[in-house]
Write a protein that holds these residues in place. Structure first.
Motif, PDB file in Angstrom:
ATOM      1  N   PHE A  32     -81.992 -63.848 -37.536  1.00 43.99           N
ATOM      2  CA  PHE A  32     -80.578 -64.109 -37.235  1.00 43.99           C
ATOM      3  C   PHE A  32     -79.770 -64.285 -38.519  1.00 43.99           C
ATOM      4  O   PHE A  32     -78.661 -63.779 -38.645  1.00 43.99           O
ATOM      5  CB  PHE A  32     -80.438 -65.370 -36.378  1.00 43.99           C
ATOM      6  N   GLY A  33     -80.340 -65.035 -39.447  1.00 47.01           N
ATOM      7  CA  GLY A  33     -79.642 -65.262 -40.713  1.00 47.01           C
ATOM      8  C   GLY A  33     -79.359 -63.962 -41.420  1.00 47.01           C
ATOM      9  O   GLY A  33     -78.254 -63.738 -41.938  1.00 47.01           O
ATOM     10  N   ALA A  34     -80.351 -63.091 -41.426  1.00 43.75           N
ATOM     11  CA  ALA A  34     -80.176 -61.790 -42.072  1.00 43.75           C
ATOM     12  C   ALA A  34     -79.046 -61.018 -41.392  1.00 43.75           C
ATOM     13  O   ALA A  34     -78.138 -60.499 -42.047  1.00 43.75           O
ATOM     14  CB  ALA A  34     -81.483 -61.004 -42.031  1.00 43.75           C
ATOM     15  N   ILE A  35     -79.102 -60.968 -40.060  1.00 43.58           N
ATOM     16  CA  ILE A  35     -78.084 -60.218 -39.325  1.00 43.58           C
ATOM     17  C   ILE A  35     -76.704 -60.821 -39.568  1.00 43.58           C
ATOM     18  O   ILE A  35     -75.729 -60.118 -39.850  1.00 43.58           O
ATOM     19  CB  ILE A  35     -78.411 -60.218 -37.810  1.00 43.58           C
ATOM     20  N   PHE A  36     -76.650 -62.147 -39.501  1.00 44.01           N
ATOM     21  CA  PHE A  36     -75.359 -62.831 -39.646  1.00 44.01           C
ATOM     22  C   PHE A  36     -74.745 -62.547 -41.013  1.00 44.01           C
ATOM     23  O   PHE A  36     -73.568 -62.207 -41.130  1.00 44.01           O
ATOM     24  CB  PHE A  36     -75.564 -64.341 -39.470  1.00 44.01           C
ATOM     25  N   LEU A  37     -75.551 -62.650 -42.059  1.00 45.80           N
ATOM     26  CA  LEU A  37     -74.966 -62.480 -43.392  1.00 45.80           C
ATOM     27  C   LEU A  37     -74.602 -61.025 -43.664  1.00 45.80           C
ATOM     28  O   LEU A  37     -73.612 -60.742 -44.335  1.00 45.80           O
ATOM     29  CB  LEU A  37     -75.916 -63.014 -44.467  1.00 45.80           C
ATOM     30  N   ILE A  38     -75.384 -60.101 -43.112  1.00 48.08           N
ATOM     31  CA  ILE A  38     -75.022 -58.687 -43.284  1.00 48.08           C
ATOM     32  C   ILE A  38     -73.669 -58.434 -42.614  1.00 48.08           C
ATOM     33  O   ILE A  38     -72.789 -57.785 -43.185  1.00 48.08           O
ATOM     34  CB  ILE A  38     -76.109 -57.760 -42.697  1.00 48.08           C
ATOM     35  N   CYS A  39     -73.489 -58.961 -41.401  1.00 54.02           N
ATOM     36  CA  CYS A  39     -72.210 -58.772 -40.701  1.00 54.02           C
ATOM     37  C   CYS A  39     -71.072 -59.428 -41.485  1.00 54.02           C
ATOM     38  O   CYS A  39     -70.014 -58.827 -41.679  1.00 54.02           O
ATOM     39  CB  CYS A  39     -72.266 -59.378 -39.301  1.00 54.02           C
ATOM     40  N   ALA A  40     -71.301 -60.675 -41.920  1.00 48.50           N
ATOM     41  CA  ALA A  40     -70.249 -61.379 -42.653  1.00 48.50           C
ATOM     42  C   ALA A  40     -69.882 -60.601 -43.913  1.00 48.50           C
ATOM     43  O   ALA A  40     -68.710 -60.478 -44.263  1.00 48.50           O
ATOM     44  CB  ALA A  40     -70.719 -62.786 -43.025  1.00 48.50           C
ATOM     45  N   ASP A  41     -70.888 -60.067 -44.579  1.00 47.93           N
ATOM     46  CA  ASP A  41     -70.619 -59.339 -45.820  1.00 47.93           C
ATOM     47  C   ASP A  41     -69.866 -58.044 -45.546  1.00 47.93           C
ATOM     48  O   ASP A  41     -68.998 -57.638 -46.316  1.00 47.93           O
ATOM     49  CB  ASP A  41     -71.931 -59.066 -46.543  1.00 47.93           C
ATOM     50  N   CYS A  42     -70.205 -57.376 -44.432  1.00 45.45           N
ATOM     51  CA  CYS A  42     -69.468 -56.159 -44.073  1.00 45.45           C
ATOM     52  C   CYS A  42     -67.988 -56.485 -43.900  1.00 45.45           C
ATOM     53  O   CYS A  42     -67.120 -55.763 -44.396  1.00 45.45           O
ATOM     54  CB  CYS A  42     -69.991 -55.580 -42.766  1.00 45.45           C
TER      55      CYS A  42
END
Lengths: 355, 340
Positions: A309-319
């Motif tokens: 989840f953390g990985a997904i969340f930060l990738i989305c936030a960074d996008c």
């Protein structure tokens, strides 16, 4: 209460079915992760269409011809700029989330984040110190990492001085250590040249994934993944610990060893991520709550799911951070903007979730 | 007790009554300020203004704001290098202690109106000292001639002020005269790189890059500045998409390494080797701090952007500038060090 019941459930004969469910869930989450990562590859400030990206991968696989200069440009943008950043966001997000989840379990407190024992304060101090004395990227990252670890060790040391190691003394030790390094950071900011070094320090403190390159991803990735795996392996012991020290001891769990082992590992992965990306708040605090909402409080599942989840969340936030505004929005601000409303929602729905 | 009251009354009378040699002036924000007739010592609360005093009247300063680096010292008047550094009235970094200022007994405090028009930083800290504060408006380089004229009258040094003010207004006139003849499509696209990864920049409308706009450069980053601090983050792919012809770099560590960094190879300026270090000695020529050094900076930039339209002997002009502003004669090695 709910943790105890979940452990009963896991040890019940129906465990086989639960294991199969876990596998399915893991496969599902990993699929989402790859989907998000691929989607992120298509997002950016350089105007590229999905077709360009498909063509590039086709050309890379020698399926279709492509002019060399165009191939080089696409390789530059997709493989050298976007990919490391996405992977970096993934690893950093996973590291922060898993260490947050581990800390929350060790301290039996849902409001704990990886910065509790002072790792962030120490890492910021280390980075600022490196900016003052050298300014080389490598030194900045090294000192951020080392001082992150050192701050936590100092916090633990203070806890031992204060009295018998309990959760309260640990928290106090961490607070003192964190406050000490925050003050020391202020002194460094005071001493810094206000037109040269000070902007560099402020810039670093805002956190960024923009400087991540493939080399860093390669040396960040394996330790983070190994750390996550070991932490997940300790999940059962953590579950026992969260019922209380005496109960855990009576179950044969080496309380001190598990506690310090988990703290050491979680600190290690979060210090590593801070040294790469600077200060990125909120991920370690909120992502474990999402994960807990989906898989419940059992740590053996909670920790790996938090990581994904953390990985997904930060990738989305960074996008979002690199596409919304004219200039880039600092990632730390983005995680707060996204995190706070999500956190409120989760808290409302999951008040019952915490034992 | 009676003695104490009497002493207090006398003290109040001494402080309250305008002393013999005082006069009232209007500062550049329209505030009425009563100042002593004879001013021999001042404290400048704003670094860009302090720098101007290094050139205009270094003997008046009781203190500097920040210590000079060893590499800066040979290029400034000798008395400047010996000043104690007691901080400035800034929102961040080395703030100063009003008591320390009082201990140096300046007759007057001078400060700038910061680029967002804010004077409260300074008044908050100094109103309680009772010292008169005079504000100088000097945000853009074009404000400098008027600011110098004001200072020349205030401190009764009109000639020195005129020499410096004329140099600055001539420099602006020469550069803008040339730049005005260049059609927009012929302007040079530049990317302004800050921080050691080169991925921080300033918006085209930011006061941080005003000097580059004066010199006719076209910033590839179109946006409005939101914070005083600036240093907006950008992604490398944005720079690849914008294809700047020149990269102006504030951090020499970035400028020295960017051509060795393969990720940057598709940026036109990197491919063609147009990476330019912004000179930093004795103070930055363009920004951080924004100072009168920009008068030299805009000429150097106009020549860099448009060598045919704006021919100039950069070394000779650097020498001339240092002679005029700092009274320092540069050797050939000095000039090379300044220009890298």
């Amino acid at each position: 209460m709910s943790i105890a019941s979940s452990i009963e459930r896991k040890t019940a004969p129906a465990g086989v079915r639960a294991a199969r469910g876990s596998l399915l869930l893991a496969a599902f989450l990993i699929a989402i992760f790859f989907g998000v990562a691929c989607l992120a590859l298509t997002i950016g400030r350089y105007p590229l269409h999905l077709r360009d990206i498909v063509e590039f991968f086709a050309a890379a696989a020698n399926l279709i011809p492509m002019p060399a200069d165009r191939y080089d440009l696409l390789h530059n943008v997709i493989i050298e700029i976007r990919l490391p950043r996405i992977l970096g966001a993934g690893f950093v997000g996973a590291a922060l989330a898993v260490s947050g989840a581990a800390y929350q379990s060790v301290f039996r407190n849902p409001l704990v984040s990886p910065g509790l024992l002072g790792v962030l304060g120490g890492a910021s101090f280390g980075a600022a110190l490196a900016i003052l004395i050298s300014g080389k990227w490598f030194i900045i990252q090294l000192l951020a990492f080392l001082f992150g670890l050192f701050a936590v060790m100092l916090g633990l040391g203070i806890a031992h001085l204060v009295g018998p190691a309990s959760i309260i003394t640990l928290v106090l030790g961490g607070m003192i250590s964190g406050a000490f390094f925050t003050a020391a950071l202020s002194i460094l900011k005071y001493m810094a040249d206000p037109y040269d070094q000070l902007p560099a320090i402020v810039y670093w403190l805002m956190g960024s994934l923009g400087g991540v390159d493939l080399r860093q991803v390669i040396w960040l990735g394996p330790p983070v993944v190994i750390g996550i795996m070991i932490l997940s392996g300790l999940g059962r012991a953590l579950d026992a610990l969260s019922m209380g020290e005496d109960e855990a001891r009576s179950l044969g769990v080496p309380v001190e060893a598990v506690r310090y082992g988990v703290i050491a590992l979680a600190t290690f992965v979060s210090a590593l991520s801070v040294s790469i990306a600077g200060m990125i708040g909120w991920v370690g605090l909120i992502v474990p709550h999402f994960a807990r909402m989906i898989v419940g409080p059992c740590n053996a599942r909670l920790l790996p799911v938090s990581a994904i989840f953390g990985a997904i969340f930060l990738i989305c936030a960074d996008c979002l951070a690199r596409t919304i505004g004219q200039a880039e929005i600092p990632i730390g601000i983005m995680t707060e903007l996204l995190g706070i409303p999500a956190f409120l929602l989760v808290l409302r729905r999951a008040r019952k979730g915490w034992a | 007790m009676r003695h104490l009251v009497a002493a207090l009354l006398i003290a109040a009378a001494l402080l309250g009554a305008p002393s013999a040699g005082a006069r009232e002036i209007t500062d550049m924000t329209g505030r009425h300020v009563t100042i002593p007739d004879k001013i021999t010592k001042i404290y400048s609360a704003s670094y860009p203004l302090t720098l101007l005093f290094y050139a205009f009247a270094p003997d008046l300063l009781v203190a500097a704001n920040f210590p000079l680096g060893e590499e800066q010292k040979p290029f400034v008047p000798p008395q400047v290098a010996n000043l104690p550094a007691i901080g400035a009235a800034m929102g961040q970094g080395r703030g100063m202690n009003p008591e320390e200022v009082l201990a140096l007994h300046p007759d007057l405090i001078v400060a700038w109106v910061d680029p967002f028009g804010d004077t409260s930083h300074t008044t908050q800290q100094f109103d309680k000292t009772g010292l008169p504060i005079v504000f100088i408006r000097m945000n853009t380089l074009a404000d400098y001639p008027a600011a110098l004229q004001f200072l020349g009258e205030l401190f009764d040094r009109p000639q020195r002020a005129a020499i410096l003010g004329d140099y600055i207004s001539n420099a602006i006139a020469k550069v803008t005269g040339t730049v005005a003849t260049i059609p927009p499509e012929a302007r040079v696209n530049f990317y302004y790189a800050e921080s050691r990864d080169g991925l921080a920049t300033e918006c085209d409308k930011s006061f941080h890059v005003e000097a580059i706009a004066v010199a006719g450069g076209e910033n590839v980053e179109h946006c409005s500045q939101t914070t005083h601090f600036g240093m907006e983050k950008v992604t490398l792919e944005e720079i690849i998409a914008a294809q700047p012809a020149i990269i102006l770099s504030q951090d020499h560590r970035f400028a020295d390494t960017v051509s060795l960094t393969p990720q940057w190879r598709n940026v036109e300026a990197v491919r063609t080797g147009h990476i330019v270090n912004i000179p930093q000695l004795p103070f930055n020529w363009l920004d951080r701090p924004p100072s009168f050094m920009r008068a030299l900076g805009i000429q150097w930039l106009a020549n860099l952007f448009y060598p045919d339209l704006f021919p100039m002997d950069v070394k000779a002009e650097t020498r001339n500038f240092h002679h005029l502003f700092f009274g320092v004669e540069l050797s050939d090695q000095d000039v090379d060090r300044i220009l890298h």
